[in-house]
Design a protein around this motif. Structure first.
Motif, mmCIF file in Angstrom:
data_model
loop_
_atom_site.group_PDB
_atom_site.id
_atom_site.type_symbol
_atom_site.label_atom_id
_atom_site.label_comp_id
_atom_site.label_asym_id
_atom_site.label_seq_id
_atom_site.Cartn_x
_atom_site.Cartn_y
_atom_site.Cartn_z
ATOM 1 N N ASP A 231 0.860 -1.186 0.000
ATOM 2 C CA ASP A 231 0.000 0.000 0.000
ATOM 3 C C ASP A 231 0.896 1.235 0.000
ATOM 4 O O ASP A 231 1.438 1.637 1.039
ATOM 5 C CB ASP A 231 -0.910 -0.019 1.229
ATOM 6 N N ASN A 232 1.083 1.821 -1.163
ATOM 7 C CA ASN A 232 1.943 2.994 -1.296
ATOM 8 C C ASN A 232 1.152 4.293 -1.370
ATOM 9 O O ASN A 232 1.655 5.295 -1.881
ATOM 10 C CB ASN A 232 2.833 2.862 -2.530
ATOM 11 N N ARG A 233 -0.066 4.282 -0.866
ATOM 12 C CA ARG A 233 -0.854 5.512 -0.809
ATOM 13 C C ARG A 233 -0.430 6.324 0.417
ATOM 14 O O ARG A 233 -0.357 5.799 1.526
ATOM 15 C CB ARG A 233 -2.340 5.195 -0.731
ATOM 16 N N ALA A 234 -0.168 7.594 0.204
ATOM 17 C CA ALA A 234 0.211 8.444 1.335
ATOM 18 C C ALA A 234 -0.915 8.556 2.353
ATOM 19 O O ALA A 234 -0.672 8.759 3.540
ATOM 20 C CB ALA A 234 0.605 9.839 0.829
ATOM 21 N N HIS A 237 -0.601 6.142 5.300
ATOM 22 C CA HIS A 237 0.549 6.254 6.202
ATOM 23 C C HIS A 237 0.604 7.676 6.742
ATOM 24 O O HIS A 237 1.059 8.601 6.048
ATOM 25 C CB HIS A 237 1.850 5.910 5.462
ATOM 26 N N PHE A 243 5.576 3.892 6.256
ATOM 27 C CA PHE A 243 5.795 3.470 4.874
ATOM 28 C C PHE A 243 7.176 2.850 4.718
ATOM 29 O O PHE A 243 7.352 1.872 3.982
ATOM 30 C CB PHE A 243 5.637 4.670 3.941
ATOM 31 N N ALA A 316 5.673 7.296 -1.450
ATOM 32 C CA ALA A 316 4.226 7.227 -1.284
ATOM 33 C C ALA A 316 3.551 8.171 -2.272
ATOM 34 O O ALA A 316 4.005 9.295 -2.497
ATOM 35 C CB ALA A 316 3.841 7.582 0.143
ATOM 36 N N ARG A 318 0.528 10.491 -3.357
ATOM 37 C CA ARG A 318 -0.513 11.312 -2.739
ATOM 38 C C ARG A 318 -1.744 11.344 -3.657
ATOM 39 O O ARG A 318 -1.665 11.780 -4.802
ATOM 40 C CB ARG A 318 -0.012 12.727 -2.475
ATOM 41 N N THR A 348 0.247 -2.337 4.837
ATOM 42 C CA THR A 348 -0.371 -1.025 4.855
ATOM 43 C C THR A 348 -0.020 -0.302 6.149
ATOM 44 O O THR A 348 0.690 -0.842 7.019
ATOM 45 C CB THR A 348 -1.899 -1.142 4.705
#
Length: 408
Positions: A231-234, A237, A243, A316, A318, A348
């Motif tokens: 899960d690399n969504r800002a 995190h 992250f 991450a 955005r 995540t």
């Protein structure tokens, strides 16, 4: 070339003195103006001389995990034969500069400087170029030049050893999970022939059409496969450290799969390169998705080459609230449709726990689902039943919790 404040003041004074001396016929003022202008001209000549320097750098080591020490050894040699180099020099190391003492560097001599390279962040730390500033004795002119040449230092995510690797519900047909390196059951793709391939696997019809030997690649459909969804969504995190911990966990799973010789693929919730359906894209593999052998996937995680290493440069992404939710829905939709494996590892942050319902719905397609949550202040709610949930503060805590799981 830059004139210092002292040099600019002296140049203005020279112009004023010369103008006043000629205008009012004062030879003393004219003489002072000529002297000031001559001093500026001498400074320009002295500063414009370019010393012959040879710059060598050596990183020891040049590939480290995050937080491990790395040193850069810089050697500057004056290859000139007549004049000593009286310079001010500094080397560029990432975002900071390191002073290099090259004052009065005699011809044929060298100076060596060793300093630590910052490894507190993932990525590629560029060291160089060397910036040399030449000044005149009066401090009127300063000329800065850069000597080309940089050395990269790769900072990989930390890898924590995992003693157990989930093998899912499937087994290879010969009873071993590491006995079929090229696959033997189902056709997967065609590739060019290399020395050592068996001729019985050559696809002659395609070879005749393209003009070179093409070999069939097969896969063992019963061989356990691991899918790592990062899960690399800002938005998931709240703290950048969570992250970083997720990246460390992903690298640890990849290396563990390497040691077990299991196929593994690394996917992102929000791909860096947009795809047509908004779903995850295999890192570093645009276009048609292919299964990556564990050895190649771990090599990517370690960034053996500068262009490789998806976890080294990964940042991450955005996204707005709706876009972030849609990215996860698209990822789970594609995972459900393609059934990429039998073990799903979802990593995540604390703010991504509200989306675990979408991941839990994949248990019909993936018999084993492991969720890693990093940086949460409280344990993950029991609503995530049916999945193995590992709450961890960092990558080391994830490794300890992973090894403590008794049943996948």
């Amino acid at each position: 070339m830059g004139i210092t404040a002292r040099g600019a003041g002296l140049l203005v004074a020279a112009v004023v003195l010369l103008g006043a001396g000629f205008r009012f016929a004062y030879p003393e003022l004219t003489l002072l103006g000529v002297a000031a202008a001559g001093a500026v001209g001498y400074a320009l000549l002295v500063a414009s001389w370019r010393p012959r320097l040879q710059v060598r750098r050596h990183a020891d080591p040049d590939r480290v995990s995050r937080g491990e020490p790395a040193r850069m050894v810089l050697t500057v040699r004056n290859t000139g034969r007549l004049r000593a180099a009286n310079l001010l020099a500094e080397d560029r190391c990432g975002e900071r500069t390191v002073p290099v003492p090259v004052l009065r560097l005699r011809p044929g001599r060298d100076v060596t400087v060793a300093y630590d390279v910052p490894t507190d962040r993932r990525g590629v730390v560029r060291v160089g170029p060397l910036r040399v500033t030449r000044r005149d004795p009066l401090g009127l002119v300063a000329l800065a030049r850069a000597y080309p040449g940089t050395v990269p230092v790769w900072v990989h995510p930390r890898v924590h050893p995992l003693t157990a690797v989930p093998t899912g519900a499937g087994r290879s047909l010969d009873g071993r999970v590491d006995g079929v390196p090229h696959g033997s059951i189902t056709f997967d793709s065609l590739r060019e022939y290399v020395v050592g391939d068996e001729l019985r696997r050559v696809h002659w019809r395609t070879s005749a059409r393209v003009g070179e030997l093409m070999v069939r690649e097969n896969v063992d459909t019963s061989l356990p496969r691991i899918v790592v969804l990062l899960d690399n969504r800002a938005a998931a995190h709240r703290d950048p450290e969570s992250f970083e911990s997720a990246c460390e966990a992903a690298a640890s799973v990849l290396v563990a799969a390497l040691r077990a010789d299991l196929p593994v693929v690394l996917l992102l919730v929000a791909p860096e390169r947009p795809t047509g359906d908004g779903g995850p894209a295999p890192v570093g593999a645009p276009g048609r998705r292919r299964w990556v052998p564990a050895r190649r996937a771990a090599a990517r995680a370690a960034a053996v080459e500068e262009s490789a290493g998806p976890l080294d440069r990964l940042a991450a992404v955005r996204l707005d609230g709706d876009d972030a939710a849609e990215a996860l829905r698209g990822a789970t939709r594609r995972l459900r449709q393609e059934r990429l494996g039998d073990t799903l590892v979802f990593l995540t942050g604390p703010d991504g726990r509200g989306d675990l319902g979408h991941v839990g719905a994949l248990r019909g397609a993936y018999p084993s689902v492991v969720v890693g949550v990093f940086g949460a202040a409280d344990p993950t709610p029991a609503a995530a039943t049916g999945m193995v949930v590992v709450d961890a503060a960092d990558g080391a805590g994830f490794a300890a919790g992973w090894d403590g799981v008794r049943r996948w």
